[in-house]
Design a protein around this motif. Structure first.
Motif, PDB file in Angstrom:
ATOM      1  N   LEU A   1     -70.941  59.011  33.819  1.00 23.28           N
ATOM      2  CA  LEU A   1     -71.779  58.145  32.995  1.00 23.28           C
ATOM      3  C   LEU A   1     -73.207  58.684  32.906  1.00 23.28           C
ATOM      4  CD1 LEU A   1     -72.007  55.395  31.454  1.00 23.28           C
ATOM      5  CD2 LEU A   1     -72.737  54.412  33.644  1.00 23.28           C
ATOM      6  N   VAL A   2     -73.718  58.751  31.692  1.00 24.91           N
ATOM      7  CA  VAL A   2     -75.119  59.098  31.470  1.00 24.91           C
ATOM      8  C   VAL A   2     -75.949  57.819  31.362  1.00 24.91           C
ATOM      9  CG1 VAL A   2     -76.769  60.224  29.911  1.00 24.91           C
ATOM     10  CG2 VAL A   2     -74.518  61.261  30.321  1.00 24.91           C
ATOM     11  N   MET A   3     -75.484  56.879  30.534  1.00 23.96           N
ATOM     12  CA  MET A   3     -76.230  55.642  30.330  1.00 23.96           C
ATOM     13  C   MET A   3     -75.327  54.616  29.660  1.00 23.96           C
ATOM     14  SD  MET A   3     -79.828  55.061  28.233  1.00 23.96           S
ATOM     15  CE  MET A   3     -80.804  55.966  29.452  1.00 23.96           C
ATOM     16  N   ALA A   4     -75.536  53.361  29.982  1.00 23.21           N
ATOM     17  CA  ALA A   4     -74.860  52.245  29.312  1.00 23.21           C
ATOM     18  C   ALA A   4     -75.915  51.255  28.860  1.00 23.21           C
ATOM     19  CB  ALA A   4     -73.864  51.570  30.250  1.00 23.21           C
TER      20      ALA A   4
ATOM     21  N   GLY B   1     -72.486  49.765  24.438  1.00 21.21           N
ATOM     22  CA  GLY B   1     -72.068  51.160  24.341  1.00 21.21           C
ATOM     23  C   GLY B   1     -72.455  51.940  25.578  1.00 21.21           C
ATOM     24  N   ALA B   2     -71.956  53.172  25.637  1.00 22.51           N
ATOM     25  CA  ALA B   2     -72.262  54.053  26.769  1.00 22.51           C
ATOM     26  C   ALA B   2     -72.146  55.503  26.335  1.00 22.51           C
ATOM     27  CB  ALA B   2     -71.330  53.775  27.947  1.00 22.51           C
TER      28      ALA B   2
ATOM     29  N   VAL C   1     -65.682  52.256  32.369  1.00 17.73           N
ATOM     30  CA  VAL C   1     -67.090  52.125  32.006  1.00 17.73           C
ATOM     31  C   VAL C   1     -67.324  50.800  31.286  1.00 17.73           C
ATOM     32  CG1 VAL C   1     -68.915  53.070  30.524  1.00 17.73           C
ATOM     33  CG2 VAL C   1     -67.587  54.590  32.004  1.00 17.73           C
ATOM     34  N   MET C   2     -66.406  50.421  30.409  1.00 13.49           N
ATOM     35  CA  MET C   2     -66.543  49.121  29.747  1.00 13.49           C
ATOM     36  C   MET C   2     -66.536  47.988  30.764  1.00 13.49           C
ATOM     37  SD  MET C   2     -64.345  49.117  26.225  1.00 13.49           S
ATOM     38  CE  MET C   2     -64.751  47.390  25.960  1.00 13.49           C
TER      39      MET C   2
ATOM     40  N   ILE D   1     -69.862  62.102  25.101  1.00  9.42           N
ATOM     41  CA  ILE D   1     -68.949  61.166  24.429  1.00  9.42           C
ATOM     42  C   ILE D   1     -69.732  59.898  24.158  1.00  9.42           C
ATOM     43  CG2 ILE D   1     -66.928  59.681  24.787  1.00  9.42           C
ATOM     44  CD1 ILE D   1     -65.785  61.978  26.539  1.00  9.42           C
ATOM     45  N   PHE D   2     -69.568  59.353  22.961  1.00  7.76           N
ATOM     46  CA  PHE D   2     -70.197  58.081  22.611  1.00  7.76           C
ATOM     47  C   PHE D   2     -69.117  56.999  22.645  1.00  7.76           C
ATOM     48  CE2 PHE D   2     -74.141  56.375  20.760  1.00  7.76           C
ATOM     49  CZ  PHE D   2     -73.742  55.067  20.597  1.00  7.76           C
ATOM     50  N   LEU D   3     -69.264  56.048  23.540  1.00  3.16           N
ATOM     51  CA  LEU D   3     -68.335  54.921  23.664  1.00  3.16           C
ATOM     52  C   LEU D   3     -68.984  53.678  23.080  1.00  3.16           C
ATOM     53  CD1 LEU D   3     -65.881  53.320  24.774  1.00  3.16           C
ATOM     54  CD2 LEU D   3     -67.079  53.247  26.982  1.00  3.16           C
ATOM     55  N   SER D   4     -68.284  53.020  22.185  1.00  2.00           N
ATOM     56  CA  SER D   4     -68.747  51.766  21.604  1.00  2.00           C
ATOM     57  C   SER D   4     -67.707  50.693  21.909  1.00  2.00           C
ATOM     58  CB  SER D   4     -68.910  51.935  20.090  1.00  2.00           C
ATOM     59  OG  SER D   4     -69.425  50.781  19.502  1.00  2.00           O
ATOM     60  N   THR D   5     -68.155  49.552  22.394  1.00  5.31           N
ATOM     61  CA  THR D   5     -67.193  48.501  22.726  1.00  5.31           C
ATOM     62  C   THR D   5     -66.478  48.006  21.475  1.00  5.31           C
ATOM     63  OG1 THR D   5     -68.883  46.759  22.556  1.00  5.31           O
ATOM     64  CG2 THR D   5     -68.501  47.737  24.733  1.00  5.31           C
TER      65      THR D   5
END
Length: 200
Positions: A48-51, A38-39, A16-17, A87-91
């Motif tokens: 994926l919901v949103m990036a 983030g995503a 995703v990143m 899930i919250f992804l932060s770069t």
């Protein structure tokens, strides 16, 4: 729903990143924004919901994470996708504002790729650590990664616990991602004096 911290999870977060956040960030940096993004992913299947990416040239509060939340809550998706199921992804390890936003939005987790120290040392953006020290009196890493609101996890910590045969392909992909962010950082640093971001 529990999140299993394994090679499948890390591989998906890296994908995703690399394929969703980075292209947006390249466009954002071209407009004068920082490199953070983030995503949101579904816990159930890692889809994926949103990036999104940083948009501080529009509003200095639109850090990557907060801008993602803004866009999410402006979307019909926010009525269909409970934050507890994502899930919250932060770069990059979230700043204090973004950590609070993640908590206020009801997420019980976040995962990050680059640390606060990386933001300072590799990207010449020291504000996260300075804010932690000046406002909260905390040294690097001094906040509670496990608390009543969320569990914060560094992706490289998960990789370090994997067997070598699972870890190495992920480390190879992570190196590709690092190289792209290094190029974007150079582009941002060379043009940052042209924007009006207060803490550039």
């Amino acid at each position: 729903m529990e999140i299993t911290e394994n090679a499948e999870l890390v591989g998906r977060l890296l994908d995703v990143m690399e394929h969703d956040i980075l292209p947006m960030t390249e466009q954002g940096v071209a407009r004068g924004n920082k490199i953070f993004g983030g995503a949101l992913l579904r816990k159930s299947d890692l889809s994926l919901v949103m990036a999104q990416t940083n948009n501080e040239t529009e509003n200095p509060l639109w850090h990557g994470e907060v801008h993602l939340l803004k866009c999410f809550y402006e979307s019909p998706l926010s009525k269909q996708e409970p934050t507890r199921d994502m899930i919250f992804l932060s770069t990059h390890e979230p700043c204090t504002m973004c950590m609070s936003a993640i908590a206020w939005a009801g997420f019980d987790n976040f995962f990050y790729f680059f640390s606060h120290q990386d933001s300072r040392d590799s990207f010449a953006i020291p504000h996260d650590l300075k804010m932690l020290k000046e406002v909260f009196g905390l040294e690097p890493g001094g906040y509670n990664h496990d608390n009543a609101f969320w569990h914060g996890r560094g992706i490289f910590g998960i990789i370090a616990a994997l067997p070598d045969d699972q870890a190495q392909p992920l480390l190879d992909q992570a190196q590709r991602i690092r190289a792209r962010y290094a190029d974007l950082s150079s582009a941002y640093q060379s043009s940052k004096d042209d924007n009006a971001i207060p803490l550039n």
